[in-house]
Design an enzyme around this catalytic site. Structure first.
Site, PDB file in Angstrom:
ATOM      1  CG  HIS A 148       9.364  10.871   2.901  1.00  0.00           C
ATOM      2  ND1 HIS A 148       8.158  10.845   3.556  1.00  0.00           N
ATOM      3  CD2 HIS A 148       9.348  11.981   2.124  1.00  0.00           C
ATOM      4  CE1 HIS A 148       7.425  11.892   3.175  1.00  0.00           C
ATOM      5  NE2 HIS A 148       8.130  12.595   2.304  1.00  0.00           N
ATOM      6  CG  HIS A 179       7.636   0.370   1.329  1.00  0.00           C
ATOM      7  ND1 HIS A 179       6.487   1.086   1.108  1.00  0.00           N
ATOM      8  CD2 HIS A 179       8.453   1.198   2.023  1.00  0.00           C
ATOM      9  CE1 HIS A 179       6.598   2.298   1.664  1.00  0.00           C
ATOM     10  NE2 HIS A 179       7.787   2.375   2.211  1.00  0.00           N
ATOM     11  CG  ASP A 228      10.244  14.722  -0.797  1.00  0.00           C
ATOM     12  OD1 ASP A 228       9.741  14.385   0.295  1.00  0.00           O
ATOM     13  OD2 ASP A 228       9.566  14.819  -1.847  1.00  0.00           O
ATOM     14  CB  SER A 263       9.827   6.262   8.604  1.00  0.00           C
ATOM     15  OG  SER A 263       9.758   5.132   7.760  1.00  0.00           O
ATOM     16  CB  THR A 264       4.734   5.128   6.592  1.00  0.00           C
ATOM     17  OG1 THR A 264       5.090   6.192   5.703  1.00  0.00           O
ATOM     18  CG2 THR A 264       3.247   5.043   6.769  1.00  0.00           C
ATOM     19  CD  GLU A 324       3.705  15.677  -3.051  1.00  0.00           C
ATOM     20  OE1 GLU A 324       3.020  15.197  -2.120  1.00  0.00           O
ATOM     21  OE2 GLU A 324       4.738  15.126  -3.469  1.00  0.00           O
ATOM     22  CG  ASP A 348       0.471   6.015   2.807  1.00  0.00           C
ATOM     23  OD1 ASP A 348      -0.331   6.715   2.146  1.00  0.00           O
ATOM     24  OD2 ASP A 348       1.250   5.211   2.285  1.00  0.00           O
TER      25      ASP A 348
HETATM   26  C1  6MZ Z   1       7.678  12.600  -3.802  1.00  0.00           C
HETATM   27  N1  6MZ Z   1       6.738  13.215  -2.917  1.00  0.00           N
HETATM   28  C2  6MZ Z   1       6.109  12.576  -1.889  1.00  0.00           C
HETATM   29  N2  6MZ Z   1       4.822  12.944  -1.632  1.00  0.00           N
HETATM   30  C3  6MZ Z   1       4.108  12.318  -0.673  1.00  0.00           C
HETATM   31  N3  6MZ Z   1       4.568  11.318   0.061  1.00  0.00           N
HETATM   32  C4  6MZ Z   1       5.843  10.916  -0.145  1.00  0.00           C
HETATM   33  C5  6MZ Z   1       6.679  11.547  -1.107  1.00  0.00           C
HETATM   34  N4  6MZ Z   1       7.883  10.959  -1.053  1.00  0.00           N
HETATM   35  C6  6MZ Z   1       7.803   9.996  -0.089  1.00  0.00           C
HETATM   36  N5  6MZ Z   1       6.565   9.957   0.434  1.00  0.00           N
HETATM   37  C7  6MZ Z   1       6.029   9.039   1.470  1.00  0.00           C
HETATM   38  O1  6MZ Z   1       7.110   8.379   2.107  1.00  0.00           O
HETATM   39  C8  6MZ Z   1       7.017   6.955   1.937  1.00  0.00           C
HETATM   40  C9  6MZ Z   1       8.383   6.352   1.838  1.00  0.00           C
HETATM   41  O2  6MZ Z   1       9.076   6.494   3.059  1.00  0.00           O
HETATM   42  P1  6MZ Z   1       8.704   5.681   4.399  1.00  0.00           P
HETATM   43  O3  6MZ Z   1       8.352   4.284   4.005  1.00  0.00           O
HETATM   44  O4  6MZ Z   1       7.573   6.402   5.049  1.00  0.00           O
HETATM   45  O5  6MZ Z   1       9.974   5.736   5.198  1.00  0.00           O
HETATM   46  C10 6MZ Z   1       6.156   6.798   0.683  1.00  0.00           C
HETATM   47  O6  6MZ Z   1       5.540   5.537   0.627  1.00  0.00           O
HETATM   48  C11 6MZ Z   1       5.172   7.961   0.827  1.00  0.00           C
HETATM   49  O7  6MZ Z   1       4.117   7.622   1.706  1.00  0.00           O
HETATM   50 ZN    ZN Z   2       7.740  14.372   1.178  1.00  0.00          ZN
END
Ligand code: 6MZ
Ligand code: ZN
Length: 348
Positions: free
Chosen positions: A20, A68, A287, A100-101, A205, A142
């Protein structure tokens, strides 16, 4: 000082399929972001979970809220994405699927469209600067934002699938797994699949997602993120395992993330063992390398030492991951060739 093993895992060519963007921001980049926005009063301790520390998954999601705030403009996103790509390359990652979101921020004029465009610009600049890594992008949904936003995001992802010259390859489903239900997102995900986007879905998860996973496995997804609670020993079911095995769906495994986020009690209890032993496709991933203070070399080394795997076995694991990428066939062949060339040199 670095040991011989450290060196091996850094030199090992690697494929990163679950990263992410905003969770991957390094300490150094965070420093720059914090200095740029002193009025936010953010400290490093709020953006990363150090060695030996644990957090509940809920607390992990609080961390993303803080990050963020620090990354909220085109300028920030460009800097962060370029740095993250360069860091993965420096760690020996030859192929990266970043996710990424897309976010909208009124104050800075950021739109979901420009968000994605900026990430793609970072990928383009890294390529132009000849950073030794092939980068693709997954647009993330998301789950907390519900079905309407999910459908909008799928439409946006579809546009970019057609216009990004093969850089946008798929869709991710992520976000707090305790919020919402996959049944509300099913049609958006199905639409994504039908238009040619590959699906990488966070599944099981947490332990309360059994019915959701049962449903979403019917899509089926092209890869599974975590899949921590799929097998019966931890409250999953034979039927889930059967669906995953029959369809041979690769699972993205993130050891440090799961232990620090406390969905897995300790490294030796990680479900990597269960699936790897069955010969099921597994790929080691970070992750959120920034939040969990890790990198992919470290994850490989950790898996090897925890489960007593040889360097030869770890080489196999990294090579097999090429087959689980969403890259087109010619790219996979190029990667296979790279691995073959490096093998003699690195694996003595
Ligand atoms: C730890 N396990 C996890 N489980 C689920 N979603 C996760 C995550 N880790 C990250 N994110 C997802 O990635 C976003 C941040 O990156 P971006 O802003 O998208 O680049 C988080 O806000 C969440 O939606
Ligand atoms: Zn993840």
């Amino acid at each position: 000082m670095d040991t011989e093993a450290d060196l091996f895992y850094r030199q090992l060519p690697k494929v990163e399929l679950h990263a992410h963007l905003n969770g991957s921001v390094s300490f150094e980049t965070m420093e720059t972001l914090i200095k740029r926005k002193p009025h936010l009063n953010i400290e490093h301790s709020m953006t990363a979970i150090r060695r030996g520390q644990r957090r509940t998954l809920d607390e992990c999601f609080q961390v993303f809220k803080v990050i963020h705030q620090l990354v909220d403009s085109e300028e920030d996103i460009l800097m962060v994405a370029k740095a993250v790509i360069q860091e993965f390359a420096a760690d020996g990652v030859k192929y990266l699927e970043l996710r990424s979101t897309p976010r909208e921020v009124t104050e800075t004029g950021l739109t979901k469209q420009t968000y994605i465009e900026t990430v793609l610009e970072a990928i383009r600049q890294c390529k132009q600067e000849e950073v030794d890594i092939d980068v693709r992008f997954l647009v993330a949904v998301d789950r907390r934002h519900g079905p309407v936003v999910a459908m909008e995001t799928v439409k946006l992802a579809e546009d970019f699938l057609l216009s990004s010259d093969g850089v946008v390859v798929g869709l991710d489903l992520s976000g707090d797994p305790t919020v919402g239900h996959g049944k509300d997102l099913f049609s958006a995900l199905e639409k994504a699949k039908n238009c040619g986007l590959k699906l990488a879905l966070h599944l099981s998860e947490v332990s309360t997602q059994r019915d959701e996973s049962e449903l979403l496995l019917n899509l089926p997804p092209d890869r599974i993120g975590h899949g921590t609670f799929l097998h019966p020993e931890v409250g999953g079911s034979e039927s889930l395992v059967e669906k995953v095995c029959k369809q041979n769906i690769p699972i993205e495994m993130c050891l440090t993330s799961n232990v620090k986020g406390q969905t897995v009690p300790s490294y030796d209890k990680h479900h990597f063992q269960y699936w790897y032993k069955r010969g099921h496709p597994c790929v080691l991933c970070t992750d959120d390398k920034g939040v969990f203070c890790t990198d992919l070399s470290q994850e490989y080394q950790l898996a090897a030492s925890t489960f007593g795997l040889t360097q030869e076995a770890m080489w196999m694991l990294s090579q097999q991951a090429i087959g689980y990428t969403f890259a087109p066939e010619p790219i996979k062949q190029r990667l296979e060739k790279k691995w073959a060339e490096l093998k003699q040199e690195i694996l003595q």
